[in-house]
Design an enzyme around this catalytic site. Structure first.
Site, short mmCIF file in Angstrom:
data_model
loop_
_atom_site.label_atom_id
_atom_site.label_comp_id
_atom_site.label_asym_id
_atom_site.label_seq_id
_atom_site.Cartn_x
_atom_site.Cartn_y
_atom_site.Cartn_z
N CYS A 47 1.24 -1.56 0.01
CA CYS A 47 0.18 -0.08 0.22
C CYS A 47 0.88 1.71 -0.28
CB CYS A 47 -1.44 -0.19 1.16
SG CYS A 47 -1.61 -1.49 1.50
N HIS A 48 1.49 1.05 -0.86
CA HIS A 48 3.02 2.24 -0.90
C HIS A 48 2.39 2.78 -2.12
CE1 HIS A 48 5.21 0.94 2.80
NE2 HIS A 48 3.78 0.82 3.55
N PRO A 49 1.84 2.89 -2.69
CA PRO A 49 2.00 3.61 -4.68
C PRO A 49 2.89 5.21 -4.79
CG PRO A 49 -0.38 3.78 -4.04
CD PRO A 49 0.74 2.72 -2.65
#
Ligand SMILES: Cc1cc2nc3c(=O)[nH]c(=O)nc-3n(C[C@H](O)[C@H](O)[C@H](O)COP(=O)(O)OP(=O)(O)OC[C@H]3O[C@@H](n4cnc5c(N)ncnc54)[C@H](O)[C@@H]3O)c2cc1C
Length: 504
Positions: A443-445
């Site tokens: 969840c680190h785009p």
């Protein structure tokens, strides 16, 4: 709050970066700032937002936009890519790990043309954001966020830490500070047992300032662009279309997905992609939506012989940063210990823990595209997980390290079977296949409006959109190459710096 027709600065998106900028800019009482947020105010978010162990449940609530990627890997399954919706943005739904990337991981930003964004350049901004209770050298002591390792870590995670040290890894003192490698409890955004989001730390204390207007449930639809300048924002709220004008600047803080989408909908992006989406091209900027990348994660799920104590914190209180090959100049892998068996369709476990392994300097790159000018149409997201062989090789080295840790004597009292990938999955081909099929998003785009000087850079080193006056981007989307830490601390620092750039 009621919006007025014009402002000095309009901020689009009230997440991590938007909350920082709204608070910092309105320290100047003469500045009129509008913050637009598509989601609700903090009081209308689910109550689970404040309860640290409940964060995994937030993905199924309206506090998450609910994005999915296009099918990834050999089995072609899409991957959930959550992002926060509401004041606080992703900082209100995230897993609360607060860690800078290792200092070496910011070096490539300069190589890509982002001038003045080395770790040392960012250091004052990292420090400005935090009051780090661990008091390690180089940490901030007076910032709005209060950060510290978990007060009472879960016993199974402490056993994992002891096992990592037993298997030869360094015991770090401050793994959140960007200077160390090895394993240690990581800082968390938890204060007195409750989450502290960017809204809690920055925005709520500033809400009474006369210069600040916050409009929630307001979806920015289009930028108003005229003669090469951005003069305002068109947005949807209360079932109507509104227009707000900025006399100085519009700043996009809508995140990696939202900021790129808004530029594309407004006709700023690759001309050949905009026309099929029925968007008139205003400015051909080929890099918008390119360079999408993320930290993928592979989960090694272990059954335990005895029940794991119930979680009090964020589930992932201890982590390690290590190198997949000794000759590297810095760490490129993270191992995180998680006090629950991360759900896996291939293996259901009643009691257990997970060792997550992530390539933290991935080479794989993907794209964000739009198919329509309708602001409610979801974007097409392809992060290209593990499309580069280098990322598979790195994660295999991390899996080997994780398995060695799992075999260490310190975990003997807990250890049951490794249920995923399972003891039968050992050679590189089988493990590589497992990695490509069973990755999740960390969840680190980042990266869809990358900062730099190349043809595909979207913003320059002062975060100004190339070719359009009066418009900047200041959020995770400007990160040209993902640092080796969970991204939120870096976004806080980017936003702190953006406030300085805007105040000049
Ligand atoms: C489930 C999850 C777990 C994570 N765990 C961690 C972690 O433990 N540690 C860590 O460091 N990082 C973590 N991250 C990542 C981290 O939270 C993000 O990198 C960071 O919050 C990004 O900040 P941002 O300001 O760029 O975007 P966001 O915080 O996502 O803010 C963007 C805001 O813009 C709004 N918006 C979007 N489009 C529009 C529009 N058109 N009009 C108006 N408003 C709009 C959104 O609703 C949102 O509020 C996690 C993220 C998620 C989703």
């Amino acid at each position: 709050m009621k919006a007025r027709p014009d402002y000095d600065i309009i901020l689009v998106g009230g997440g991590t970066a938007g909350c920082v900028l709204a608070a910092r800019l309105t320290q100047d009482p003469d500045l009129r700032v509008l913050l637009l947020e598509a989601g609700p105010s903090t009081s209308a978010l689910p109550s689970a937002v404040a309860e640290p162990p409940a964060w995994p449940t937030l993905g199924a609530t309206p506090a998450n936009w609910g994005d999915m990627t296009v099918p990834q890997g050999p089995d072609g399954s899409p991957v959930a890519l959550p992002r926060g919706r509401g004041l606080g943005g992703s900082s209100a739904v995230n897993a609360m790990v607060f860690a800078r990337g290792h200092r070496t991981s910011y070096d490539s930003w300069a190589d890509l043309g982002a001038k003045g964004w080395s770790f040392d350049d960012l250091l004052p901004y990292f420090q400005r954001s935090e009051t780090a209770l661990g008091c390690a050298p180089g940490r901030g002591t007076n910032g709005p966020l209060t950060v510290a390792p978990a007060a009472r870590p879960n016993a199974v995670l402490l056993a994992c830490l002891a096992a990592a040290v037993q298997s030869g890894h360094r015991r770090a003192h401050d793994i959140s500070g960007g200077l160390e490698e090895g394993f240690a409890p990581v800082d968390l955004n938890i204060v007195a047992g409750r989450r502290q989001s960017a809204a809690d730390a920055y925005l709520l204390p500033a809400l009474d300032r006369p210069g600040l207007t916050v409009v929630t449930d307001a979806l920015a639809d289009r930028l108003i662009l005229k003669d090469g300048r951005c003069t305002g924002v068109r947005y949807l709220a209360d079932g109507r279309t509104h227009t707000a004008t900025a006399t100085r600047e519009v700043v996009l803080t809508a995140g990696t997905i939202g900021s790129a989408q808004l530029l594309l909908r407004s006709g700023v992006g690759p001309a050949d992609e905009l026309r099929p989406a029925d968007v008139d091209v205003v400015h051909d900027l080929p890099g918008v939506g390119r360079n999408l990348h993320d930290h993928p994660r592979v989960n090694l799920v272990h059954e335990t012989q005895v029940p794991v104590p119930p979680a009090r914190n964020n589930h992932g209180e201890i982590l390690g940063l290590l190198r997949s090959a000794p000759e590297l100049t810095g760490p490129d892998l993270q191992i995180i210990f998680i006090d629950i068996p991360v759900p896996n369709p291939a293996a259901t476990v009643a009691r257990g823990f997970t060792i997550g392994v992530s390539p933290m300097r991935p080479v794989s790159r993907g794209t964000l595209r739009i198919t329509s000018s309708d602001p409610t149409t979801p974007p097409v997201l392809d992060p290209g997980y593990f499309t580069a062989e280098e990322d598979v090789r790195a994660v295999l080295s991390g899996i080997a390290a994780a398995r060695e840790i799992a075999r260490s004597p310190a975990l003997a009292a807990w250890r049951g079977a490794e249920v995923s990938p399972g003891p039968g999955v050992v050679d590189d081909d089988a493990l590589g296949d497992f990695v490509r099929r069973h990755r999740t998003s960390y969840c680190h785009p980042v990266g869809t409006c990358a900062m730099g000087e190349s043809e595909t850079a979207v913003v320059d080193s002062e975060l100004r959109v190339r070719g359009i006056d009066g418009l900047r981007v200041a959020d995770a989307s400007v990160i040209p190459a993902i640092p080796s830490g969970n991204t939120n601390a870096t976004v806080y620092a980017i936003a702190e710096r953006a406030a300085d750039l805007l105040r000049r």
